[in-house]
Design a protein around this motif. Structure first.
Motif, PDB file in Angstrom:
ATOM      1  N   GLN A 259       0.821  -1.210   0.000  1.00 19.45           N
ATOM      2  CA  GLN A 259       0.000   0.000   0.000  1.00 19.45           C
ATOM      3  C   GLN A 259       0.857   1.263   0.000  1.00 19.45           C
ATOM      4  O   GLN A 259       0.749   2.107   0.867  1.00 19.45           O
ATOM      5  CB  GLN A 259      -0.952  -0.017   1.193  1.00 19.45           C
ATOM      6  CG  GLN A 259      -1.964  -1.151   1.117  1.00 19.45           C
ATOM      7  CD  GLN A 259      -2.842  -1.244   2.349  1.00 19.45           C
ATOM      8  OE1 GLN A 259      -2.359  -1.292   3.464  1.00 19.45           O
ATOM      9  NE2 GLN A 259      -4.141  -1.266   2.130  1.00 19.45           N
ATOM     10  N   SER A 304      -1.337   4.167  -4.160  1.00 16.65           N
ATOM     11  CA  SER A 304      -2.318   5.191  -3.803  1.00 16.65           C
ATOM     12  C   SER A 304      -1.729   6.590  -3.871  1.00 16.65           C
ATOM     13  O   SER A 304      -0.540   6.800  -3.661  1.00 16.65           O
ATOM     14  CB  SER A 304      -2.879   4.929  -2.399  1.00 16.65           C
ATOM     15  OG  SER A 304      -3.667   3.749  -2.397  1.00 16.65           O
ATOM     16  N   LEU A 312      -5.270  10.207   1.771  1.00 11.24           N
ATOM     17  CA  LEU A 312      -5.614   9.454   0.570  1.00 11.24           C
ATOM     18  C   LEU A 312      -6.615  10.231  -0.280  1.00 11.24           C
ATOM     19  O   LEU A 312      -7.556  10.837   0.253  1.00 11.24           O
ATOM     20  CB  LEU A 312      -6.205   8.097   0.934  1.00 11.24           C
ATOM     21  CG  LEU A 312      -5.222   7.011   1.401  1.00 11.24           C
ATOM     22  CD1 LEU A 312      -6.002   5.799   1.885  1.00 11.24           C
ATOM     23  CD2 LEU A 312      -4.265   6.614   0.300  1.00 11.24           C
ATOM     24  N   TYR A 314      -9.000   9.399  -3.041  1.00 19.26           N
ATOM     25  CA  TYR A 314      -9.693   8.449  -3.907  1.00 19.26           C
ATOM     26  C   TYR A 314     -10.643   9.110  -4.896  1.00 19.26           C
ATOM     27  O   TYR A 314     -11.120   8.456  -5.816  1.00 19.26           O
ATOM     28  CB  TYR A 314     -10.425   7.400  -3.070  1.00 19.26           C
ATOM     29  CG  TYR A 314      -9.592   6.162  -2.855  1.00 19.26           C
ATOM     30  CD1 TYR A 314      -9.830   4.995  -3.564  1.00 19.26           C
ATOM     31  CD2 TYR A 314      -8.519   6.175  -1.974  1.00 19.26           C
ATOM     32  CE1 TYR A 314      -9.049   3.869  -3.388  1.00 19.26           C
ATOM     33  CE2 TYR A 314      -7.732   5.052  -1.786  1.00 19.26           C
ATOM     34  CZ  TYR A 314      -7.998   3.897  -2.492  1.00 19.26           C
ATOM     35  OH  TYR A 314      -7.212   2.790  -2.312  1.00 19.26           O
ATOM     36  N   GLN A 319      -5.623   8.474  -8.929  1.00 20.15           N
ATOM     37  CA  GLN A 319      -5.756   7.177  -8.278  1.00 20.15           C
ATOM     38  C   GLN A 319      -6.177   6.119  -9.302  1.00 20.15           C
ATOM     39  O   GLN A 319      -5.666   4.994  -9.299  1.00 20.15           O
ATOM     40  CB  GLN A 319      -6.797   7.267  -7.155  1.00 20.15           C
ATOM     41  CG  GLN A 319      -7.022   5.990  -6.376  1.00 20.15           C
ATOM     42  CD  GLN A 319      -5.847   5.660  -5.467  1.00 20.15           C
ATOM     43  OE1 GLN A 319      -5.051   6.518  -5.123  1.00 20.15           O
ATOM     44  NE2 GLN A 319      -5.743   4.403  -5.076  1.00 20.15           N
ATOM     45  N   ASN A 323      -3.516   2.967 -10.898  1.00 18.73           N
ATOM     46  CA  ASN A 323      -3.926   1.573 -10.723  1.00 18.73           C
ATOM     47  C   ASN A 323      -4.174   0.889 -12.060  1.00 18.73           C
ATOM     48  O   ASN A 323      -3.893  -0.302 -12.217  1.00 18.73           O
ATOM     49  CB  ASN A 323      -5.150   1.499  -9.822  1.00 18.73           C
ATOM     50  CG  ASN A 323      -4.774   1.525  -8.358  1.00 18.73           C
ATOM     51  OD1 ASN A 323      -4.479   0.481  -7.772  1.00 18.73           O
ATOM     52  ND2 ASN A 323      -4.735   2.707  -7.764  1.00 18.73           N
ATOM     53  N   THR A 341      -6.967  -1.136  -6.897  1.00 19.89           N
ATOM     54  CA  THR A 341      -7.918  -0.435  -6.062  1.00 19.89           C
ATOM     55  C   THR A 341      -8.532   0.704  -6.861  1.00 19.89           C
ATOM     56  O   THR A 341      -7.891   1.258  -7.753  1.00 19.89           O
ATOM     57  CB  THR A 341      -7.253   0.102  -4.777  1.00 19.89           C
ATOM     58  OG1 THR A 341      -8.240   0.774  -3.991  1.00 19.89           O
ATOM     59  CG2 THR A 341      -6.144   1.081  -5.083  1.00 19.89           C
ATOM     60  N   SER A 382     -12.242   7.924   1.344  1.00 22.90           N
ATOM     61  CA  SER A 382     -10.939   7.330   1.020  1.00 22.90           C
ATOM     62  C   SER A 382     -10.651   6.114   1.895  1.00 22.90           C
ATOM     63  O   SER A 382      -9.590   5.982   2.505  1.00 22.90           O
ATOM     64  CB  SER A 382      -9.823   8.365   1.135  1.00 22.90           C
ATOM     65  OG  SER A 382      -9.933   9.349   0.122  1.00 22.90           O
TER      66      SER A 382
END
Length: 482
Positions: A259, A304, A312, A314, A319, A323, A341, A382
């Motif tokens: 992560q 992330s 974070l 998101y 993001q 990914n 993610t 997030s």
């Protein structure tokens, strides 16, 4: 067969090659067709693909470099496991450590040993739900309860309701990854048993807090993944070493989670960030194969992005982009089963904007092509919260999205991500290892705007072609008009 039919059939072969990431071969087909075809409809399709094919070839070359440099991180920089006697003993006994390397900062591995271990990682999974699979995940610390502002984990009764609700949405939920923390009224092992009883698809749970006999519950089960992980920031997590080795010895299918946070625990440029992320997952694969050769390992880098305050992010398209890129490293280059993610939001309440954030992310990931996406349904803030209300809305939106995507013509080919190259990626990771923190590295400071520049490149490309994932994705308009 008419000349037009022959041309269409040959063009379809090029599209199939693109889906296999064989872009050089696809280009040769398109070039040959362009020289011989006279039908304007077919020529239009060929021109459309020729505009993208060189960008796809260049993008794949960057991913190949990421894969190669990730192995060089392990051989030239190393992983800081000197204080972990179990890992040191394991790798020394396997003759995996390169003691002749005098320039590595940490413990370097031998390249031939890395290659030997990676060759043993299975490239297929019996319980694989396939490409563009979305599901739950994150083990958010808090359950978001409608009309209740108190923040706390889920209790036994609430967890049973969550599991039964997910059971009823199995047509769109492709992986049931532990969605929220539980209180002391129910154990992770009891949750796993309930998941096993009611959900038939791919499931994930962490086992680090389980007893030895409970960990074996997952062994030799095709539809279970053990999310007990090991490495972060080029070093082991001390409290996870024994649980990780235990899971590998038990024969559980491993979900290898790294992560990393861009600019926080990893480099700031997209290429250097993915290179370190990939290297750390590869190291976990090496350890797992040393313990139990042939054990199933899913690459779950889940890189992330953070916002200016270090939280974070998101809701950020960055993001989604990073990914999707990591998915391509595995689907185009390594062949490892992979998990990403996405599909979440930075917003903490179930609002129309929160639903749109999640929908945009899922749709963009799907258009680029991903494998298994955790955290895509029900997560808020997030990954700080899980909401059953949002989960149900996400599932309903996902059903509509699938219908729209299923109706899209299949002859569009692969969409370039314009992944930005960084020829200083390896030296940047080395600088971070030397200075001990990405924040103190010149490489990080030089790349502070790299994700924004990447986004701008995609936006500019989106203005030229209607199928590109834009921030105001045209797929959203199509769904909302139904």
């Amino acid at each position: 067969m008419t000349i037009r039919q022959q041309a269409d059939e040959t063009f379809d072969k090029g599209i199939r090659l693109e889906k296999e990431a064989a872009f050089e071969k696809a280009k040769a087909i398109y070039e040959d067709l362009f020289r011989h075809v006279t039908d304007e409809t077919v020529l239009r399709k060929i021109r459309f693909r020729m505009e993208d094919i060189d960008d796809l070839i260049a993008e794949k070359a960057v991913y190949q470099r990421i894969d190669e440099n990730a192995k060089r991180v392990l051989t030239e920089i190393g992983i800081n496991i000197i204080e972990s006697q179990p890992l040191m003993d394991l790798l020394m006994e396997a003759d995996a450590v390169d003691f002749d390397n005098e320039t590595a900062f940490f413990i370097p591995l031998k390249r031939d040993y890395i290659d030997h271990c990676l060759a043993q990682v299975p490239r297929t999974m019996a319980g694989d739900p396939g490409m563009n699979t979305f599901g739950t995940g994150a083990t958010s610390p808090f359950l978001k309860r409608t009309g209740d502002e108190e923040l706390r984990p889920a209790n036994r009764e609430e967890y049973e309701k969550i599991i039964l609700t997910v059971r009823d949405q199995q047509d769109v939920v492709g992986i049931f990854s532990l969605p929220v923390a539980c209180d002391k009224s129910i154990s992770l092992f009891e949750i796993a048993q309930l998941m096993e009883k009611y959900y038939q698809g791919l499931k994930m749970i962490t086992t680090n807090t389980m007893r030895d006999d409970e960990v074996k519950f997952l062994a030799r089960k095709d539809h279970w993944l053990d999310g007990t992980s090991l490495i972060t920031s080029l070093t082991q997590m001390n409290n996870m070493v024994d649980p990780f080795l235990r899971s590998a010895r038990s024969g559980n299918n491993l979900l290898l989670i790294d992560q990393s946070l861009a600019g926080i625990s990893g480099p700031g440029s997209p290429e250097a960030f993915l290179t370190q992320n990939h290297a750390q997952v590869i190291f976990m694969m090496v350890v797992a194969q040393t313990v139990n050769p042939g054990i199933s390992c899913m690459h779950c880098g889940i890189p992330s992005i953070v916002d200016s305050s270090g939280n974070l992010a998101y809701s950020s398209p960055h993001q989604t982009f990073i990914n999707a890129a990591l998915a391509r490293v595995n689907t185009w280059i390594t062949g490892f089963p992979s998990a990403q993610t996405g599909g979440s939001t930075s917003l903490s309440d179930v609002t129309p904007q929160a639903m749109i954030d999640s929908e945009l992310s899922r749709n963009a990931l799907r258009k680029y092509g991903v494998h298994i996406v955790r955290h895509a349904m029900g997560a808020l803030g997030s990954l700080n919260f899980f909401s059953l209300e949002k989960f149900l809305e996400d599932c309903e939106i996902e059903r509509r999205s699938r219908r729209v995507f299923d109706a899209i013509p299949k002859d569009k080919g692969m969409i370039p991500l314009y992944f930005p190259g960084d020829h200083q990626a390896l030296s940047g990771i080395r600088e971070i290892a030397e200075k001990g923190n990405p924040k103190n590295a010149d490489h990080t400071l030089k790349n502070v705007d790299s994700f924004s520049q990447w986004e701008d490149t995609i936006i500019q490309a989106a203005k030229k072609k209607i199928y590109y994932p834009q921030l105001n994705d045209t797929v959203i308009d199509s769904i909302q008009s139904q």
